[in-house]
Design a protein around this motif. Structure first.
Motif, PDB file in Angstrom:
ATOM      1  N   ALA A 113      26.421  22.009  22.536  1.00  0.00           N
ATOM      2  CA  ALA A 113      26.616  22.340  21.953  1.00  0.00           C
ATOM      3  C   ALA A 113      28.184  23.027  21.563  1.00  0.00           C
ATOM      4  O   ALA A 113      29.395  23.052  21.803  1.00  0.00           O
ATOM      5  N   THR A 133      33.697  15.662  16.352  1.00  0.00           N
ATOM      6  CA  THR A 133      32.863  15.576  15.181  1.00  0.00           C
ATOM      7  C   THR A 133      32.259  14.587  14.377  1.00  0.00           C
ATOM      8  O   THR A 133      31.427  15.413  13.387  1.00  0.00           O
ATOM      9  N   SER A 136      28.774  15.331  15.153  1.00  0.00           N
ATOM     10  CA  SER A 136      27.782  16.645  14.481  1.00  0.00           C
ATOM     11  C   SER A 136      27.951  16.851  13.449  1.00  0.00           C
ATOM     12  O   SER A 136      26.875  17.367  12.914  1.00  0.00           O
ATOM     13  N   ILE A 137      28.431  15.648  12.333  1.00  0.00           N
ATOM     14  CA  ILE A 137      28.009  16.042  11.130  1.00  0.00           C
ATOM     15  C   ILE A 137      26.512  14.295  11.536  1.00  0.00           C
ATOM     16  O   ILE A 137      25.654  14.913  10.240  1.00  0.00           O
ATOM     17  N   GLY A 139      24.099  15.201  13.817  1.00  0.00           N
ATOM     18  CA  GLY A 139      22.740  15.704  13.791  1.00  0.00           C
ATOM     19  C   GLY A 139      23.028  16.738  12.668  1.00  0.00           C
ATOM     20  O   GLY A 139      21.753  16.225  12.398  1.00  0.00           O
ATOM     21  N   VAL A 140      23.731  17.080  11.870  1.00  0.00           N
ATOM     22  CA  VAL A 140      23.697  17.497  10.717  1.00  0.00           C
ATOM     23  C   VAL A 140      22.946  16.935   9.004  1.00  0.00           C
ATOM     24  O   VAL A 140      22.027  17.327   8.936  1.00  0.00           O
ATOM     25  N   GLY A 199      24.560  20.239  15.603  1.00  0.00           N
ATOM     26  CA  GLY A 199      25.654  19.842  14.313  1.00  0.00           C
ATOM     27  C   GLY A 199      26.852  21.172  14.345  1.00  0.00           C
ATOM     28  O   GLY A 199      27.504  21.346  14.112  1.00  0.00           O
ATOM     29  N   THR A 202      28.528  22.816  16.866  1.00  0.00           N
ATOM     30  CA  THR A 202      29.528  22.186  17.848  1.00  0.00           C
ATOM     31  C   THR A 202      30.844  22.630  16.546  1.00  0.00           C
ATOM     32  O   THR A 202      31.906  23.317  17.348  1.00  0.00           O
ATOM     33  N   ARG A 203      30.213  22.346  15.625  1.00  0.00           N
ATOM     34  CA  ARG A 203      31.332  22.568  14.077  1.00  0.00           C
ATOM     35  C   ARG A 203      31.933  23.475  14.305  1.00  0.00           C
ATOM     36  O   ARG A 203      33.133  24.291  14.393  1.00  0.00           O
TER      37      ARG A 203
END
Length: 318
Positions: A113, A133, A136-137, A139-140, A199, A202-203
């Motif tokens: 990340a 992005t 990451s979305i 992953g979450v 996620g 990373t964000r």
């Protein structure tokens, strides 16, 4: 610095006391009598009363709490109703197994990340940024229990590349990361657990590094002739406290919230221990496990707070 450290440690004391009250009271909200799990259905009331007295469950709750708190303060969390073993021994053994998964997942997530978030921040608004992005979305958003089942089907059932359950070959209860036969057992659960932290971190990294790169000092560094790698390194130093905070929170969440993943992969950690204690109404194990997990979360946040101060002394509070 030392004054700040001492103040943060003092703040932990009332939090820890509040945690003990919550842990003790929470288990009594569930219906059912734990003694009924030990005795046959035709047990007389006299036998039930005797067992209740033996475990101290016949006394008023405030008195039970005070006795339990005094013992917990010296490391005595009682004895398991089901196994007869000291609760502290069972919890520490399970906690060590959970930390293996949680620490591995956080380290893998941080490595991936931090790199992805930095790339997205440096190439803000580009295809790379949008791709990172989106990842990451995803992953979450993916439930870790669903991902774990999918990974088992693909890598354990279909291709038979990795084992699906256990800590080691032959049902081993010890883990040696330097032995491939043991290490391969941890790959699937670690990958499953690290997706959400990847996620989140990373964000956070993208946001923090983007904010740092927008500061005036970055233009000053470039005006002085520093290369882009050096500029990014300075931006990362300013973004690191925020990333450390999120990483610490994610580690705490993984230690306390891996029950589904540990159940899927039959990993003997705190999640599996909690699941067993809930099903059997083993109150001492429930109380001890919840208390230790809560204290680990509190101490993790304290450690992260101190690490943030060491990285950036400006965040110290008067």
């Amino acid at each position: 610095m030392w004054h700040y450290v001492a103040k943060r440690i003092v703040y932990v004391i009332p939090i820890a006391i509040g945690v003990t009250v919550f842990c003790f009271a929470l288990v009594f909200l569930a219906p059912g009598n734990p003694v009924q799990m030990l005795l046959p259905a035709d047990a007389t009331q006299e036998v039930v009363d005797l067992v209740m007295k033996t475990y101290g469950l016949d006394r008023p709750l405030p008195l039970q709490y005070w006795t339990w708190l005094q013992r917990a303060a010296v490391g005595d969390l009682g004895v398991s109703i089901q196994s007869g073993r000291p609760v502290l021994d069972e919890v520490l053994q399970a906690l060590a197994n959970t930390v293996i998964l949680s620490l591995g997942a956080v380290l893998v997530a941080f490595s991936i990340a931090f790199l992805l978030g930095t790339l997205a921040a440096y190439h803000r608004g580009s295809v790379t940024d949008r791709g990172v992005t989106a990842l990451s979305i995803v992953g979450v958003s993916i439930p870790n229990y669903w991902l774990g089942i999918v990974l088992v089907i693909i890598f354990a059932v279909e291709f038979n590349w990795l084992p699906a359950t256990g800590m080691g070959p032959g049902g081993s209860e010890t883990f040696d990361p330097f032995l491939w036969d043991h290490f391969r057992h941890v790959i699937l659960p670690v990958v499953t657990l690290c997706m959400v932290p990847v996620g989140m971190i990373t964000r956070t990294t993208r946001s923090a590094v983007s904010e740092a790169l927008a500061h005036e000092f970055v233009n000053t560094l470039r005006a002085k002739g520093l290369g882009e790698l050096a500029v990014v390194r300075h931006a990362l130093k300013n973004a690191l406290p925020q990333v450390l905070a999120v990483m610490g929170l994610q580690f705490g969440y993984l230690v306390g919230g891996s029950i589904l993943v540990e159940t899927i992969f039959n990993w003997p950690g705190t999640g599996a221990l909690l699941n067993k204690a809930i099903l059997t109404r083993d109150i001492p194990v429930l109380q001890g496990t919840i208390l230790v997990l809560a204290l680990v979360f509190v101490l993790t946040n304290l450690l992260v707070d101190l690490l943030q101060t060491a990285v950036d002394p400006r965040i110290q509070r008067a």
